[in-house]
Design a protein around this motif. Structure first.
Motif, PDB file in Angstrom:
ATOM      1  N   LYS A  85       1.040  -1.160   0.219  1.00 59.12           N
ATOM      2  CA  LYS A  85      -0.141  -0.043  -0.197  1.00 59.12           C
ATOM      3  C   LYS A  85       0.717   1.144  -0.002  1.00 59.12           C
ATOM      4  O   LYS A  85       0.438   2.074  -0.431  1.00 59.12           O
ATOM      5  N   GLU A  86       2.097   1.305   0.334  1.00 57.35           N
ATOM      6  CA  GLU A  86       2.894   2.560   0.693  1.00 57.35           C
ATOM      7  C   GLU A  86       4.681   2.460   0.639  1.00 57.35           C
ATOM      8  O   GLU A  86       4.778   1.105   1.558  1.00 57.35           O
ATOM      9  N   GLU A  87       5.107   3.510   0.110  1.00 58.16           N
ATOM     10  CA  GLU A  87       6.322   3.022   0.594  1.00 58.16           C
ATOM     11  C   GLU A  87       7.608   4.467   0.547  1.00 58.16           C
ATOM     12  O   GLU A  87       6.859   5.069  -0.145  1.00 58.16           O
ATOM     13  N   SER A  88       7.505   4.743   1.968  1.00 61.50           N
ATOM     14  CA  SER A  88       8.064   5.404   2.728  1.00 61.50           C
ATOM     15  C   SER A  88       9.104   5.920   3.277  1.00 61.50           C
ATOM     16  O   SER A  88       9.763   4.593   3.509  1.00 61.50           O
ATOM     17  N   SER A  89      10.164   6.844   3.747  1.00 61.40           N
ATOM     18  CA  SER A  89      11.345   7.099   4.267  1.00 61.40           C
ATOM     19  C   SER A  89      10.900   7.771   5.781  1.00 61.40           C
ATOM     20  O   SER A  89       9.911   9.192   5.361  1.00 61.40           O
ATOM     21  N   PHE A  90      11.585   7.611   6.450  1.00 64.18           N
ATOM     22  CA  PHE A  90      10.906   8.978   8.033  1.00 64.18           C
ATOM     23  C   PHE A  90      12.499   8.568   8.630  1.00 64.18           C
ATOM     24  O   PHE A  90      12.742   7.935   8.850  1.00 64.18           O
ATOM     25  N   HIS A  91      13.236   9.731   9.370  1.00 67.31           N
ATOM     26  CA  HIS A  91      13.690   9.649  10.046  1.00 67.31           C
ATOM     27  C   HIS A  91      13.147  10.432  11.347  1.00 67.31           C
ATOM     28  O   HIS A  91      12.499  10.919  11.822  1.00 67.31           O
ATOM     29  N   ASP A  92      14.082   9.149  12.235  1.00 62.71           N
ATOM     30  CA  ASP A  92      13.369   9.324  14.250  1.00 62.71           C
ATOM     31  C   ASP A  92      14.495   9.818  15.059  1.00 62.71           C
ATOM     32  O   ASP A  92      16.129   9.329  14.750  1.00 62.71           O
ATOM     33  N   VAL A  93      14.118   9.893  15.740  1.00 66.52           N
ATOM     34  CA  VAL A  93      15.201  10.516  16.588  1.00 66.52           C
ATOM     35  C   VAL A  93      14.681  11.114  18.141  1.00 66.52           C
ATOM     36  O   VAL A  93      13.714  11.078  18.635  1.00 66.52           O
TER      37      VAL A  93
ATOM     38  N   CYS B 183      15.704  16.633  28.179  1.00 64.22           N
ATOM     39  CA  CYS B 183      15.777  15.184  27.427  1.00 64.22           C
ATOM     40  C   CYS B 183      16.936  16.381  26.712  1.00 64.22           C
ATOM     41  O   CYS B 183      16.641  17.368  26.095  1.00 64.22           O
ATOM     42  N   GLU B 184      17.714  15.155  26.255  1.00 67.25           N
ATOM     43  CA  GLU B 184      18.856  15.387  24.260  1.00 67.25           C
ATOM     44  C   GLU B 184      18.458  13.953  23.541  1.00 67.25           C
ATOM     45  O   GLU B 184      18.329  13.152  23.899  1.00 67.25           O
ATOM     46  N   PRO B 185      18.907  14.397  22.208  1.00 74.02           N
ATOM     47  CA  PRO B 185      18.684  13.162  21.908  1.00 74.02           C
ATOM     48  C   PRO B 185      19.644  12.380  21.506  1.00 74.02           C
ATOM     49  O   PRO B 185      20.803  12.813  22.477  1.00 74.02           O
ATOM     50  N   PHE B 186      20.089  11.232  22.024  1.00 75.48           N
ATOM     51  CA  PHE B 186      20.302  10.116  21.931  1.00 75.48           C
ATOM     52  C   PHE B 186      20.850   8.889  20.539  1.00 75.48           C
ATOM     53  O   PHE B 186      22.211   8.453  21.304  1.00 75.48           O
ATOM     54  N   CYS B 187      19.853   8.964  19.394  1.00 80.62           N
ATOM     55  CA  CYS B 187      20.546   8.320  18.834  1.00 80.62           C
ATOM     56  C   CYS B 187      19.088   8.863  17.525  1.00 80.62           C
ATOM     57  O   CYS B 187      18.199   8.667  17.896  1.00 80.62           O
ATOM     58  N   ASN B 188      19.623   8.841  16.224  1.00 80.50           N
ATOM     59  CA  ASN B 188      19.245   8.819  15.173  1.00 80.50           C
ATOM     60  C   ASN B 188      19.102   8.461  13.740  1.00 80.50           C
ATOM     61  O   ASN B 188      20.092   7.487  13.417  1.00 80.50           O
ATOM     62  N   PHE B 189      18.533   7.719  13.045  1.00 82.34           N
ATOM     63  CA  PHE B 189      18.708   7.002  12.280  1.00 82.34           C
ATOM     64  C   PHE B 189      17.383   7.249  10.670  1.00 82.34           C
ATOM     65  O   PHE B 189      16.306   7.766  11.477  1.00 82.34           O
ATOM     66  N   GLN B 190      17.744   6.884   9.928  1.00 81.73           N
ATOM     67  CA  GLN B 190      16.742   6.358   8.974  1.00 81.73           C
ATOM     68  C   GLN B 190      16.282   5.309   8.297  1.00 81.73           C
ATOM     69  O   GLN B 190      17.189   4.018   8.258  1.00 81.73           O
ATOM     70  N   THR B 191      14.801   4.722   8.271  1.00 80.84           N
ATOM     71  CA  THR B 191      14.033   3.968   7.659  1.00 80.84           C
ATOM     72  C   THR B 191      13.646   4.328   6.485  1.00 80.84           C
ATOM     73  O   THR B 191      12.828   4.900   6.271  1.00 80.84           O
ATOM     74  N   ASP B 192      13.667   3.570   5.931  1.00 79.82           N
ATOM     75  CA  ASP B 192      12.363   3.070   4.594  1.00 79.82           C
ATOM     76  C   ASP B 192      11.445   1.535   4.629  1.00 79.82           C
ATOM     77  O   ASP B 192      12.344   0.907   5.147  1.00 79.82           O
ATOM     78  N   ARG B 193      10.751   2.172   4.129  1.00 80.71           N
ATOM     79  CA  ARG B 193       9.774   0.958   4.835  1.00 80.71           C
ATOM     80  C   ARG B 193       8.291   0.578   3.543  1.00 80.71           C
ATOM     81  O   ARG B 193       8.668   1.445   2.903  1.00 80.71           O
ATOM     82  N   LYS B 194       8.605  -0.638   3.515  1.00 81.96           N
ATOM     83  CA  LYS B 194       7.448  -0.849   2.813  1.00 81.96           C
ATOM     84  C   LYS B 194       5.889  -1.428   3.546  1.00 81.96           C
ATOM     85  O   LYS B 194       6.505  -2.596   4.318  1.00 81.96           O
ATOM     86  N   THR B 195       4.772  -0.826   3.160  1.00 82.15           N
ATOM     87  CA  THR B 195       3.678  -1.417   4.267  1.00 82.15           C
ATOM     88  C   THR B 195       2.892  -2.501   3.384  1.00 82.15           C
ATOM     89  O   THR B 195       2.240  -2.072   2.233  1.00 82.15           O
ATOM     90  N   TYR B 196       2.558  -3.552   3.951  1.00 81.85           N
ATOM     91  CA  TYR B 196       1.618  -4.487   3.108  1.00 81.85           C
ATOM     92  C   TYR B 196       0.125  -4.799   3.989  1.00 81.85           C
ATOM     93  O   TYR B 196       1.201  -4.178   5.287  1.00 81.85           O
ATOM     94  N   THR B 197      -1.028  -5.024   3.174  1.00 77.97           N
ATOM     95  CA  THR B 197      -2.034  -4.655   4.171  1.00 77.97           C
ATOM     96  C   THR B 197      -2.237  -6.445   3.693  1.00 77.97           C
ATOM     97  O   THR B 197      -1.977  -6.521   2.228  1.00 77.97           O
ATOM     98  N   LEU B 198      -3.080  -7.090   4.131  1.00 79.31           N
ATOM     99  CA  LEU B 198      -3.851  -8.266   4.646  1.00 79.31           C
ATOM    100  C   LEU B 198      -5.099  -8.809   4.380  1.00 79.31           C
ATOM    101  O   LEU B 198      -5.288  -7.452   5.768  1.00 79.31           O
TER     102      LEU B 198
END
Length: 262
Positions: A84-92, A166-181
């Motif tokens: 259903k979707e391909e996305s990229s997001f950044h988490d801190v 509170c301060e950032p202690f890690c961050n990374f980028q994720t590429d995601r494919k989302t399937y539904t069933l």
């Protein structure tokens, strides 16, 4: 670039986190885990706003992680799943210098500029390989939960993060494919910028009473697709910490920033 902030007075906490991650990021009775624990959750049911995946704030996420390979998507398509979707997001991810939130199994992150908090439900099966979390995205819900853990009150999450130091202690980028069933299943295939790949089969529950049936359904689907592991698959945060330690452990110990694990 991935960032992991280290200071001398964090030595004991970092050692505890690293030992848990080394064991696979699974559950433990002490609650110091990669992404698991048993602290009362929060939220206001399913009445809050929804995220980019159209998921209400405060629901219970019931998910089983699995390792995926090149053939996993073909198995999903043969089972009737639709991408259903391909996305990229950044988490801190944010925490105090003593990692109060992490050690209480509360995961505060900023995803593409929006605050989110993952925390345990009121009860869950520690022995299960299926994870259960309440995901909060409504600011009032996040503030209420954080205030109980950090003993700090504020009018916004930004203000609370500042007041609690509170301060950032890690961050990374994720590429995601989302399937539904059919059956309400959502299957995410995630690839991070530090080389970790993990899949998740997820069902959403509106209340705790629905969780046991969701657990059964997820286990049955994982078995059908061949996505079954005898051990708990670590989450992205656990994998990030483990990767960081493997790359920099000796240098950090030598520099006095990390206590050796014996």
């Amino acid at each position: 670039m991935n960032v992991f902030r280290l200071q001398t007075h964090r030595r004991i906490v970092l050692s505890a986190v690293d030992m848990e991650v080394q064991e696979g990021g699974g559950s433990s009775s002490a609650g110091t885990k990669g992404e698991g624990g048993d602290v009362a959750g929060g939220g206001e049911g399913a009445s809050g706003p929804r995220d980019h995946n159209n998921k209400p704030s405060g629901v219970i996420e019931v998910e089983r992680k699995f390792s995926f390979s090149e053939g996993s998507e073909e198995k999903l398509r043969k089972a009737g799943a639709v991408c259903k979707e391909e996305s990229s997001f950044h988490d801190v991810y944010f925490d105090t210098e003593e990692f109060v939130l992490t050690l209480a199994d509360h995961w505060l992150r900023k995803r593409e500029g929006r605050w989110e908090l993952k925390c345990p439900p009121a009860s869950r099966d520690r022995a299960s390989l299926v994870e259960q979390y309440v995901e909060l995205q409504h600011e009032a819900d996040i503030l209420k939960q954080l205030a109980a853990i950090l003993n700090v009150r504020a009018g916004s999450v930004d203000e609370l993060v500042r007041r609690a130091s509170c301060e950032p202690f890690c961050n990374f980028q994720t590429d995601r494919k989302t399937y539904t069933l059919e059956g309400g299943f959502k299957i995410d295939l995630d690839q991070t910028d530090f080389g970790f790949r993990v899949g998740e089969i997820e069902l959403i529950c509106q209340k705790q009473d629905d969780v046991p049936e969701a657990l059964r359904k997820i286990d049955a689907l994982a078995e059908k697709l061949g996505f079954v592991s005898k051990t708990k698959i670590p989450g992205k945060m656990s994998a990030f910490l483990k990767t960081f330690r493997e790359k920099h452990y000796d240098a950090l110990v030598k520099g006095g920033l990390l206590t050796p694990i014996t």
